[in-house]
Design an enzyme around this catalytic site. Sequence first.
Site, PDB file in Angstrom:
ATOM      1  N   ASP A 255     -13.364   6.665  15.316  1.00  0.00           N
ATOM      2  CA  ASP A 255     -13.615   5.650  16.252  1.00  0.00           C
ATOM      3  C   ASP A 255     -14.977   5.889  16.971  1.00  0.00           C
ATOM      4  O   ASP A 255     -15.806   5.047  16.837  1.00  0.00           O
ATOM      5  CB  ASP A 255     -12.647   5.641  17.234  1.00  0.00           C
TER       6      ASP A 255
ATOM      7  N   HIS B 283      -5.415   6.466  19.671  1.00  0.00           N
ATOM      8  CA  HIS B 283      -5.790   6.065  18.637  1.00  0.00           C
ATOM      9  C   HIS B 283      -5.145   4.850  18.183  1.00  0.00           C
ATOM     10  O   HIS B 283      -4.246   4.941  17.385  1.00  0.00           O
ATOM     11  CB  HIS B 283      -6.056   7.021  17.409  1.00  0.00           C
TER      12      HIS B 283
HETATM   13  N1  LIG Z   1      -6.575   9.423  12.959  1.00  0.00           N
HETATM   14  C1  LIG Z   1      -7.352   8.491  12.432  1.00  0.00           C
HETATM   15  O1  LIG Z   1      -8.472   8.330  12.663  1.00  0.00           O
HETATM   16  C2  LIG Z   1      -6.813   8.116  10.921  1.00  0.00           C
HETATM   17  C3  LIG Z   1      -7.741   7.153  10.238  1.00  0.00           C
HETATM   18  C4  LIG Z   1      -7.286   7.137   8.828  1.00  0.00           C
HETATM   19  C5  LIG Z   1      -5.940   7.273   8.410  1.00  0.00           C
HETATM   20  N2  LIG Z   1      -5.055   8.148   9.394  1.00  0.00           N
HETATM   21  C6  LIG Z   1      -3.902   8.278   9.004  1.00  0.00           C
HETATM   22  O2  LIG Z   1      -3.864   9.582   7.873  1.00  0.00           O
HETATM   23  C7  LIG Z   1      -2.662   9.438   7.380  1.00  0.00           C
HETATM   24  C8  LIG Z   1      -2.940   9.576   5.848  1.00  0.00           C
HETATM   25  O3  LIG Z   1      -3.649   8.710   5.387  1.00  0.00           O
HETATM   26  P1  LIG Z   1      -4.148   8.588   3.852  1.00  0.00           P
HETATM   27  O4  LIG Z   1      -4.793   7.597   3.523  1.00  0.00           O
HETATM   28  O5  LIG Z   1      -4.382   9.977   3.206  1.00  0.00           O
HETATM   29  O6  LIG Z   1      -2.363   8.377   3.008  1.00  0.00           O
HETATM   30  P2  LIG Z   1      -1.794   8.501   1.758  1.00  0.00           P
HETATM   31  O7  LIG Z   1      -0.428   7.590   1.730  1.00  0.00           O
HETATM   32  O8  LIG Z   1      -2.900   8.395   0.806  1.00  0.00           O
HETATM   33  O9  LIG Z   1      -1.451  10.194   1.757  1.00  0.00           O
HETATM   34  C9  LIG Z   1      -0.565  10.604   2.670  1.00  0.00           C
HETATM   35  C10 LIG Z   1       0.109  11.884   1.701  1.00  0.00           C
HETATM   36  O10 LIG Z   1       1.020  12.522   2.729  1.00  0.00           O
HETATM   37  C11 LIG Z   1       2.219  12.855   1.827  1.00  0.00           C
HETATM   38  N3  LIG Z   1       3.118  13.219   2.708  1.00  0.00           N
HETATM   39  C12 LIG Z   1       4.104  12.333   3.385  1.00  0.00           C
HETATM   40  N4  LIG Z   1       4.823  12.714   3.888  1.00  0.00           N
HETATM   41  C13 LIG Z   1       4.382  14.264   3.821  1.00  0.00           C
HETATM   42  C14 LIG Z   1       5.113  15.388   4.603  1.00  0.00           C
HETATM   43  N5  LIG Z   1       6.252  15.622   5.437  1.00  0.00           N
HETATM   44  N6  LIG Z   1       4.270  16.795   4.395  1.00  0.00           N
HETATM   45  C15 LIG Z   1       3.236  16.631   3.586  1.00  0.00           C
HETATM   46  N7  LIG Z   1       2.827  15.579   2.954  1.00  0.00           N
HETATM   47  C16 LIG Z   1       3.533  14.386   3.313  1.00  0.00           C
HETATM   48  C17 LIG Z   1       2.412  11.877   0.782  1.00  0.00           C
HETATM   49  O11 LIG Z   1       2.961  12.139  -0.238  1.00  0.00           O
HETATM   50  C18 LIG Z   1       0.995  11.451   0.405  1.00  0.00           C
HETATM   51  O12 LIG Z   1       0.446  12.197  -0.573  1.00  0.00           O
HETATM   52  C19 LIG Z   1      -2.064   8.219   7.644  1.00  0.00           C
HETATM   53  O13 LIG Z   1      -0.918   8.295   8.563  1.00  0.00           O
HETATM   54  C20 LIG Z   1      -3.043   7.137   8.241  1.00  0.00           C
HETATM   55  O14 LIG Z   1      -2.505   6.057   8.917  1.00  0.00           O
HETATM   56  C21 LIG Z   1      -5.618   8.362  10.447  1.00  0.00           C
END
Ligand SMILES: NC(=O)c1ccc[n+]([C@@H]2O[C@H](COP(=O)([O-])OP(=O)(O)OC[C@H]3O[C@@H](n4cnc5c(N)ncnc54)[C@H](O)[C@@H]3O)[C@@H](O)[C@H]2O)c1
Length: 434
Positions: free
Chosen positions: A243, A271
């Site tokens: 952000d 966030h």
């Molecule tokens: N804070 C931020 O600025 C920000 C920005 C973008 C995305 N995000 C968040 O980051 C997260 C991941 O995003 P992404 O695009 O990589 O998602 P993604 O779906 O591509 O990957 C998530 C991975 O996590 C795995 N997973 C699920 N539960 C799990 C667990 N208990 N232990 C280990 N692995 C597990 C899934 O199998 C998947 O491979 C999401 O929650 C998204 O909302 C945060």
Amino acid sequence: MAALTVSFAGKIGATAPRVANARAAGRVGAAPAVRGTPLRVKSASARVASRDSLRVAATATEAPLGVFKLEYDISKDDATKSASWKQPVIVAVSGAAGQISNHLLFKIASGEVYGPDQPVALRLLGSERSREALEGVAMELEDSLFPLLREVSIGIDPMDVFVDADWALLIGAKPRGPGMERADLLEMNGAIFVEQGKALNAVAKPTCKVCVVGNPCNTNALIAMENAPNLDRRNFHALTRLDENRAKCQLALKAGVFYETVTNVTIWGNHSTTQVPDFVNAQIGGEKAMDVIDDNGWLENDFTPAIQTRGGLLIKKWGRSSAASTAVSIADAIKSLVTPTPEGDWFSTAVCTDGNPYGIQEGIIFSMPCRSNGDGSYEIVDGLEINDWLRERIKKSEEELTKEAECVSHLTGKLGGACELIGEKADTMLPGEA
Ligand SMILES: NC(=O)c1ccc[n+]([C@@H]2O[C@H](COP(=O)([O-])OP(=O)(O)OC[C@H]3O[C@@H](n4cnc5c(N)ncnc54)[C@H](O)[C@@H]3O)[C@@H](O)[C@H]2O)c1
């Protein structure tokens, strides 16, 4: 010097070619036991360099692919060189088979994040469903010949993967499904962060720094922190650096300057769409951004909502949430803690509010301006101007986080009231949601 087998290495200048040689050398039979904690590796074969002092323990048929560990034998090298080999930083990454990790892991392995002379051990945590994909990620890391990457291991149990971790980057979480309220998302992902907090508490180094990315990241970080009392509460962060980066870029574009001249940008709060990108204290070329831009209407009515909702817009355009820029911002967030903050500047990270100088309710994870001396710690920067416009909006984000904390009180061991985040009006969006 004692004939000690040490499974780690160090200085890039001296060691890189030998590591590359070792990787190129191929597997040549059974390896001696590898010291350390190769996760879920049941048997190993070894690739041996032209010199016997460096070995790569790789996997055999039953063991997962892509998992390896470099082994360095001090007794086979001269003392001057050995002394300069650094211990690797152990970085555990959850959600390692996901989109964000697919960018981040390669940045970390390249040395871009922890420095060009800092070896890295990567411990990859996935879910049961992503077990196979994790091997694919590990194989790609193996194939990339990163000189500083000394170990890759994979697992689906945080109690294995977090052992001795110096850093835990908690990215894995489940996305909000159709019709799901924020309270449901908190509950579903909260359970993940209870388990991971407990595992950090049990097996990570007590000094482990934790950066939570998986959403809702502030409250997930709170849950992990409350379940890990052996770790300092100040070691927990939730990512708001993306952000901040978005805000810096938009201010720079409006002012017609290069974004490096935009400094002192704070994201306050959650966030979520209640976050407050602070243009009041931001600077452009050392002057107040408000004076340089001289357009309060744009700052309040265009810039602010644009940053709050940029993630949702990106999903509309891209068809998925931001991954590459998120990885860049995680790298930035870590670099901000392992290098001293430039004089007069600060960065945004969501941290525990205990003892904060802005009167924000204690015991929540709230994004604030911070500085670091580069040893992984931080201090909250005091004395920013909080005018009425900021105060009103910061309060809203604080209220939202307080409500989130109430909703997960059963997961944090606190006495809580009713969860008020149920119902359309209370249901704010994450920036990454359309
Ligand atoms: N804070 C931020 O600025 C920000 C920005 C973008 C995305 N995000 C968040 O980051 C997260 C991941 O995003 P992404 O695009 O990589 O998602 P993604 O779906 O591509 O990957 C998530 C991975 O996590 C795995 N997973 C699920 N539960 C799990 C667990 N208990 N232990 C280990 N692995 C597990 C899934 O199998 C998947 O491979 C999401 O929650 C998204 O909302 C945060």
